[in-house]
Scaffold this active site. Structure first.
Site, short mmCIF file in Angstrom:
data_model
loop_
_atom_site.label_atom_id
_atom_site.label_comp_id
_atom_site.label_asym_id
_atom_site.label_seq_id
_atom_site.Cartn_x
_atom_site.Cartn_y
_atom_site.Cartn_z
N ASN A 169 0.75 -1.28 -0.15
CA ASN A 169 -0.03 -0.08 0.04
C ASN A 169 0.66 1.33 0.05
O ASN A 169 0.46 2.28 -0.62
CB ASN A 169 -1.07 -0.05 0.95
CG ASN A 169 -0.40 -0.09 2.42
OD1 ASN A 169 0.76 -0.50 2.59
ND2 ASN A 169 -1.26 0.11 3.50
N GLU A 264 5.66 -4.03 11.57
CA GLU A 264 4.57 -3.13 11.67
C GLU A 264 3.66 -3.86 10.81
O GLU A 264 3.34 -4.04 9.65
CB GLU A 264 5.00 -1.69 11.00
CG GLU A 264 5.88 -0.83 11.62
CD GLU A 264 5.50 -0.46 12.93
OE1 GLU A 264 4.01 -0.52 13.16
OE2 GLU A 264 6.08 0.02 13.88
N CYS A 298 -3.20 0.91 6.92
CA CYS A 298 -2.91 0.27 8.14
C CYS A 298 -3.89 1.05 9.02
O CYS A 298 -4.26 0.68 10.13
CB CYS A 298 -1.56 0.11 8.46
SG CYS A 298 -0.37 1.49 8.51
P1 NAP Z 1 1.43 -8.96 3.23
O1 NAP Z 1 0.55 -10.02 2.52
O2 NAP Z 1 1.81 -9.58 4.46
O3 NAP Z 1 2.87 -8.66 2.41
C1 NAP Z 1 3.65 -7.61 2.83
C2 NAP Z 1 4.96 -8.23 2.25
O4 NAP Z 1 5.41 -9.36 2.97
C3 NAP Z 1 4.96 -8.29 0.79
O5 NAP Z 1 6.26 -7.36 0.36
C4 NAP Z 1 5.03 -9.59 0.48
O6 NAP Z 1 5.39 -9.91 -0.73
C5 NAP Z 1 5.83 -10.07 1.55
N1 NAP Z 1 5.67 -11.60 1.85
C6 NAP Z 1 4.67 -12.43 1.41
N2 NAP Z 1 4.93 -13.62 2.13
C7 NAP Z 1 6.13 -13.60 2.82
C8 NAP Z 1 6.90 -14.55 3.23
N3 NAP Z 1 6.71 -15.71 3.46
N4 NAP Z 1 8.10 -14.26 3.88
C9 NAP Z 1 8.45 -12.68 3.56
N5 NAP Z 1 7.90 -11.84 3.16
C10 NAP Z 1 6.50 -12.12 2.49
O7 NAP Z 1 0.47 -7.45 3.29
P2 NAP Z 1 0.18 -6.64 2.26
O8 NAP Z 1 -1.15 -7.13 1.75
O9 NAP Z 1 1.13 -5.99 1.37
O10 NAP Z 1 -0.12 -5.26 2.99
C11 NAP Z 1 -1.31 -5.05 3.80
C12 NAP Z 1 -1.30 -5.25 5.12
O11 NAP Z 1 -0.10 -4.48 5.46
C13 NAP Z 1 -2.39 -4.95 6.00
O12 NAP Z 1 -2.72 -6.08 6.88
C14 NAP Z 1 -1.90 -3.58 6.92
O13 NAP Z 1 -2.51 -3.46 7.91
C15 NAP Z 1 -0.63 -3.84 6.89
N6 NAP Z 1 0.37 -2.51 6.96
C16 NAP Z 1 0.84 -2.01 7.92
C17 NAP Z 1 1.41 -0.92 8.32
C18 NAP Z 1 2.12 -0.68 9.68
O14 NAP Z 1 2.76 0.05 9.63
N7 NAP Z 1 1.35 -1.26 10.81
C19 NAP Z 1 1.47 -0.20 7.10
C20 NAP Z 1 0.77 -0.66 5.98
C21 NAP Z 1 0.45 -1.76 6.10
P3 NAP Z 1 4.60 -10.27 -1.84
O15 NAP Z 1 3.93 -9.31 -2.50
O16 NAP Z 1 5.56 -10.89 -3.12
O17 NAP Z 1 3.68 -11.52 -1.60
#
Ligand code: NAP
Length: 496
Positions: A169, A264, A298
């Protein structure tokens, strides 16, 4: 333009290269990963699918590059970061174009993300030279049983190789919020960008390349997280992981070795509205907080907990504002744009159907075309509905009516998340009491939750994270304290 001009060297045919050892490279396997444009639902870009061998090579290179970078004077590290920030801002339009195509972020917000990222890099360089330029001096005789025979000097030293994994995002902003603190602190970096957002990240990395950082210091490997993620996070060459994303982070925390983690993760940010709140202010903040970037933030407002006596009035005001939101493609700067993927849209639809079956009041009809979901306010949501607890990451916002402040606090604290929350009231004393009672990393008073400004501490508790971000905290987290103790033959205050 994307992939042209100064960016031409990062593209090979129709596949973007990965970055290792200061060069743009192709994978030996010839395999690539497609990036689907959320609006057209067609392949927009392709990136290299890096193999484990290629990851191993990059880790070795990063380790070697870090050794000499740690010996590079702080002011020189800062100088290079300032240069990269300027180049990044200069190329804001092509990078923003990638964001529009990869993650369907509205065009104006995409430009803002890149500019904010440049500012973050510069701020980090400035903050770094100050906080890393200071250490501590301790004397031994403050601890019982000791004379003044020891002087302790502490300074902050780098950790080694930092693995940075941002989410889709804010792929650019959340990548530089890891890259800049890691580099100013003397670490090297391996970036694994999110698949949706990878091309934006590769363009951003090229700006660091153009700034002239030493070879091998910054590396960027692409590929699906589900395929190379575990290999990366469990790699013995990694000395620190800074991750932002969803539940994946919880799994990583369990698998990672004995290294510092900055996690995070998700949130279910509650917005508690008291009877004396300025309802116009609340309604605008609910719109901004709940529906900006189609709720894919988030810190989006993810549940409204409003006192029953003002609920009708608030819901009417929010409904009127929802009706004014524009819905369409990101190129037209629509307020609501398609969510990132079909599976994400299906997940949101599942939450909506569950709420329908269990009797929530739909303030607008549910409407979806492809990945585009029209903004939806759900009133009279009850705790037995999934939407009361789960993070939709889409433009759907539940309203739960409460009869006491305690009920609101209880709902907020019963969540497995604890990222941010907000409270609206004209009574600052009540606001402070509620803030202290809310089990979240941050509470905003009279404004929607937000991650920025980027130098503010930013942290979640419970399943929302480990550690704290924000420029200063990230720099500190990516360093270790080193002490040097001068041992003296006699207590120093005995002479004279
Ligand atoms: P995600 O599915 O957890 O993916 C995050 C990152 O992890 C991506 O780069 C993804 O790569 C990678 N990834 C996937 N599987 C992995 C594994 N087994 N090992 C290591 N890395 C792996 O999250 P998202 O859909 O991108 O983002 C949405 C989520 O992020 C929401 O839950 C949101 O609340 C949270 N978020 C939190 C914050 C905060 O600061 N607290 C800020 C923004 C977003 P791929 O894309 O290649 O799968």
């Amino acid at each position: 333009m994307v992939g042209t001009g100064v960016f031409a060297e990062i593209l090979d045919g129709d596949v973007y290269k990965y970055y290792g050892d200061g060069e743009w490279k192709k994978c030996a396997s010839g395999k690539s990963v497609a990036i689907i444009n959320p609006t057209t639902r067609k392949t927009q870009y392709k990136v290299q699918a890096c193999s484990q061998e290629e990851v191993n090579k990059v880790m070795e290179i990063a380790k070697a590059a870090q050794k000499s970078w740690a010996k590079t004077p702080l002011w020189k590290r800062a100088e290079l970061l300032h240069k990269a920030a300027a180049i990044l801002k200069e190329h804001k339009f092509p990078i923003a174009e990638c964001l529009v195509k990869e993650i369907a972020k509205p065009a104006k917000d995409s430009v803002t993300e890149v500019v904010r990222s440049g500012d973050l890099v510069s701020y980090c360089a400035e903050e770094g030279v100050r906080i890393l330029g200071e250490g501590k001096f301790l004397v031994s005789d403050s601890f019982p049983g000791n004379e003044r025979t020891k002087y302790c000097l502490t300074s902050k030293i780098p950790l080694g190789v930092v693995l940075a994994i941002p989410p889709f995002n804010y792929p650019v902003n959340l990548a530089v919020s890891k890259i800049a603190p890691a580099l100013i602190a003397g670490n090297s970096l391996v970036l694994k960008p999110p698949t949706q957002g990878a091309v934006s990240c590769l363009h951003m990395v090229h700006c660091f390349h153009l700034a002239g950082f030493p070879k091998g210091l910054i590396n960027c490997v692409t590929g699906k997280g589900s395929e190379i993620g575990d290999f990366l996070t469990m790699h013995p060459g990694v000395n620190c992981i800074s991750f932002t994303g969803g539940d994946t982070g919880i799994a990583i925390s369990k698998k990672a070795g004995m290294i510092p983690l900055q996690m995070e993760l998700g949130g279910k940010d509650a917005c508690i509205v008291l009877e004396d709140a300025d309802l116009d202010l609340v309604a605008s903040n609910i719109i901004k907080g709940g529906f900006s970037y189609s709720g894919q933030r988030c810190t989006a407002v993810k549940v409204v907990l409003v006192m029953e006596s003002v609920a009708d009035a608030l819901v009417e005001k929010v409904k009127a504002k929802v009706a004014k939101l524009t819905v369409g493609p990101p190129e037209e700067d629509s307020d609501i744009t398609p969510v990132v993927s079909e599976s994400s849209a299906n997940f949101i639809e599942g939450l909506v159907k569950d709420a329908k079956e269990k009797g929530a009041t739909f303030c607008q009809p549910y409407k979806r075309e492809g990945n585009l979901i029209w903004p939806l306010l759900l009133d009279h949501v009850r705790p037995d509905m999934r939407i009361a607890w789960e993070e939709p990451f889409g433009p759907v916002l539940p309203v739960i009516r409460i009869n006491s402040v305690e009920e609101g606090i209880h709902h907020c604290n019963a969540s497995n998340f604890g990222l941010q929350g907000c409270v609206f009231t004209r009574d600052i004393n009540k606001a402070m009491l509620i803030s202290d009672a809310m089990e979240t990393g941050t509470v905003q008073i009279n404004s929607a939750p937000a991650r920025g400004p980027d130098h503010f501490p930013f942290q979640g508790i419970k399943d929302s994270g480990i550690g704290s971000q924000g420029i200063t905290n990230s720099i500190n987290m990516m360093t270790k304290i080193k002490s040097t103790v001068i041992n003296l033959p006699t207590p120093t205050y005995t002479t004279g």
